[in-house]
Design an enzyme around this catalytic site. Structure first.
Site, mmCIF file in Angstrom:
data_model
loop_
_atom_site.group_PDB
_atom_site.id
_atom_site.type_symbol
_atom_site.label_atom_id
_atom_site.label_comp_id
_atom_site.label_asym_id
_atom_site.label_seq_id
_atom_site.Cartn_x
_atom_site.Cartn_y
_atom_site.Cartn_z
ATOM 1 N N CYS A 111 -22.755 -9.679 0.943
ATOM 2 C CA CYS A 111 -21.937 -8.467 1.178
ATOM 3 C C CYS A 111 -22.642 -7.237 0.607
ATOM 4 O O CYS A 111 -22.615 -6.158 1.199
ATOM 5 C CB CYS A 111 -20.531 -8.624 0.593
ATOM 6 S SG CYS A 111 -20.482 -8.965 -1.179
ATOM 7 N N ASP B 251 0.823 -1.194 0.000
ATOM 8 C CA ASP B 251 0.000 0.000 0.000
ATOM 9 C C ASP B 251 0.868 1.259 0.000
ATOM 10 O O ASP B 251 0.438 2.316 0.442
ATOM 11 C CB ASP B 251 -0.846 -0.008 1.290
ATOM 12 C CG ASP B 251 -2.230 0.504 1.035
ATOM 13 O OD1 ASP B 251 -2.437 1.096 -0.018
ATOM 14 O OD2 ASP B 251 -3.087 0.328 1.921
ATOM 15 N N CYS C 225 -19.586 -12.087 4.843
ATOM 16 C CA CYS C 225 -19.050 -13.071 3.893
ATOM 17 C C CYS C 225 -18.920 -14.449 4.548
ATOM 18 O O CYS C 225 -18.223 -14.610 5.551
ATOM 19 C CB CYS C 225 -17.684 -12.607 3.374
ATOM 20 S SG CYS C 225 -16.930 -13.815 2.272
ATOM 21 N N CYS D 141 -14.529 0.110 8.186
ATOM 22 C CA CYS D 141 -15.813 -0.603 8.220
ATOM 23 C C CYS D 141 -15.572 -2.041 7.768
ATOM 24 O O CYS D 141 -14.766 -2.282 6.875
ATOM 25 C CB CYS D 141 -16.814 0.068 7.277
ATOM 26 S SG CYS D 141 -18.382 -0.825 7.141
ATOM 27 N N CYS E 74 -19.142 -5.457 4.935
ATOM 28 C CA CYS E 74 -19.186 -6.339 3.763
ATOM 29 C C CYS E 74 -18.299 -7.571 3.956
ATOM 30 O O CYS E 74 -18.403 -8.535 3.194
ATOM 31 C CB CYS E 74 -18.818 -5.579 2.485
ATOM 32 S SG CYS E 74 -17.140 -4.936 2.441
#
Ligand code: B12
Length: 315
Positions: free
Chosen positions: A200, A139, A251, A244, A247
């Site tokens: 999701c 990242d 799963c 968050c 989603c």
């Protein structure tokens, strides 16, 4: 039949990576991955052109480098991707919670350090060929990390846009290493096991997700972590004050991971005492989040996130 992993050097690499905390790793030959890679890079270009990145202008600035990874590492021959699971247990309560990935030291630093340690140990043991050069990206560079992880056979890209490993689920960080070594492997594309499941998509209270596509501007993770200043409308944040996981929580591939992983507790800096947080001064906030991934959120924006947990948004 195509022979995979033709280069025995990969055995040493995967052992060193596993010893350094990456249970799953893979490698792909850049020239053989190029065609599929380009389709993903095109999707990226289109996503940016539709403004779905919101105010994350760094994503726009890195477009050319994502389209052509040799602009990031000119001698690119093969790409290694690794996964590092993070604690899958919820942090806080439904009234006030943090995304799970925050529960620990800043992954940008720890993943980079662990990858560097793996390569140092390989060098020490004489396993790195002469002239071997590499660039670690966590990242930290304009790199399509999920795409590379997918091309290395580490999972499929789910409808929530995250990489899902069949056994580890999606509560994993991805690390990518560009190298000038030819390992000689073709892309290994795993089957997409999302099938007809759309849990999701239904779990996102803001409707940020379409199948395989995220509108960042509506994403609670984006709004709490990346967006500066006041939001243009009230957002049902489901109690999240940073990031968050809705989603991911929905799963099915993550459910068994939570069950099978011992709860290692919560990092001290992830304070969930609402009264204490509301009173926290800027200097106290800065001291609390120093050296953690929460540094991404400025003090006024953290206060905004706290205030946003309207009763109506609570489950
Ligand atoms: C910008 C960013 C964000 C943004 C935008 C997220 C997004 N989905 O793009 C925001 C701030 C919202 C965000 C949130 C989160 N992020 Co983030 N984020 C990134 C970052 C820096 C770039 C992502 C990017 O390139 N997006 C661009 C768009 C175009 O991506 P996309 O729509 O998914 O499309 C790509 C592929 O999926 C593929 N594709 C798209 N659709 C389809 C369809 C098919 C059929 C196929 C085959 C391929 C395909 O093509 C595109 C090009 O690669 C990466 C690190 C990195 N350098 O890669 C981390 C990263 C994706 N984030 C990560 C994490 C952990 C999160 C959060 C879970 C954190 C949290 N708990 O709050 C959430 C998850 C929200 C979500 N559902 O995405 C991890 C994901 C690990 C994983 N298992 O996949 C990453 C990889 C960081 C890391 N090194 O570990 N993030």
């Amino acid at each position: 039949m195509e022979v995979l992993r033709t280069d025995p050097i990969w055995n040493d690499f995967s052992i060193a990576l596993s010893d350094s905390g990456f249970p799953v790793s893979g490698v792909v030959d850049f020239s053989r991955a190029k065609d599929i890679y380009s389709t993903h890079a095109e999707r990226y270009r289109e996503w940016i052109s539709r403004g779905l990145h919101g105010d994350m202008h760094y994503l726009d600035r890195g477009l050319a480098r994502r389209l052509d990874p040799t602009l990031v590492f000119p001698e690119l021959k093969s790409v290694i991707a690794v996964l590092k699971p993070y604690p899958p247990h919820p942090v806080g309560t439904e009234e006030l919670r943090y995304a799970r990935y925050l529960n620990g030291p800043d992954y940008h630093d720890t993943l980079k350090d662990s990858l560097e340690a793996a390569f140092q140990s390989l060098r020490k043991q004489g396993h790195l060929p002469e002239g071997f050069r590499y660039k670690i990206c966590v990242d930290t560079s304009a790199v399509l990390e999920r795409t590379w992880a997918m091309l290395c056979g580490l999972g499929w890209i789910g409808k929530n846009t995250l990489l899902i490993h069949p056994a580890l689920g999606s509560y994993v960080f991805i690390g990518v290493v560009f190298t000038n070594q030819e390992f000689g492997e073709s892309p290994k594309i795993l089957k997409d096991y999302c099938g007809n499941c759309s849990r999701c998509l239904s779990a996102c209270p803001t409707g940020a997700l379409q199948s395989h596509e995220l509108d960042s501007k509506k994403c609670i993770s984006y709004l709490t972590l990346e967006k500066r200043g006041e939001w243009s409308e009230q957002i049902p944040t489901a109690g999240f004050v940073a990031g968050c996981d809705l989603c991911q929580e929905a799963c099915p591939y993550n459910l068994k991971i939570v069950k099978n992983t011992p709860d290692s507790g919560v990092a001290g800096y992830l304070v969930t005492d609402e009264a204490a947080l509301l009173q926290e001064t800027e200097s106290e906030y800065s001291a609390r989040i120093l050296g953690t991934a929460l540094e991404r959120i400025r003090y006024p924006d953290f206060k905004r996130n706290l205030r946003a947990r309207l009763p109506g948004s609570r489950k």
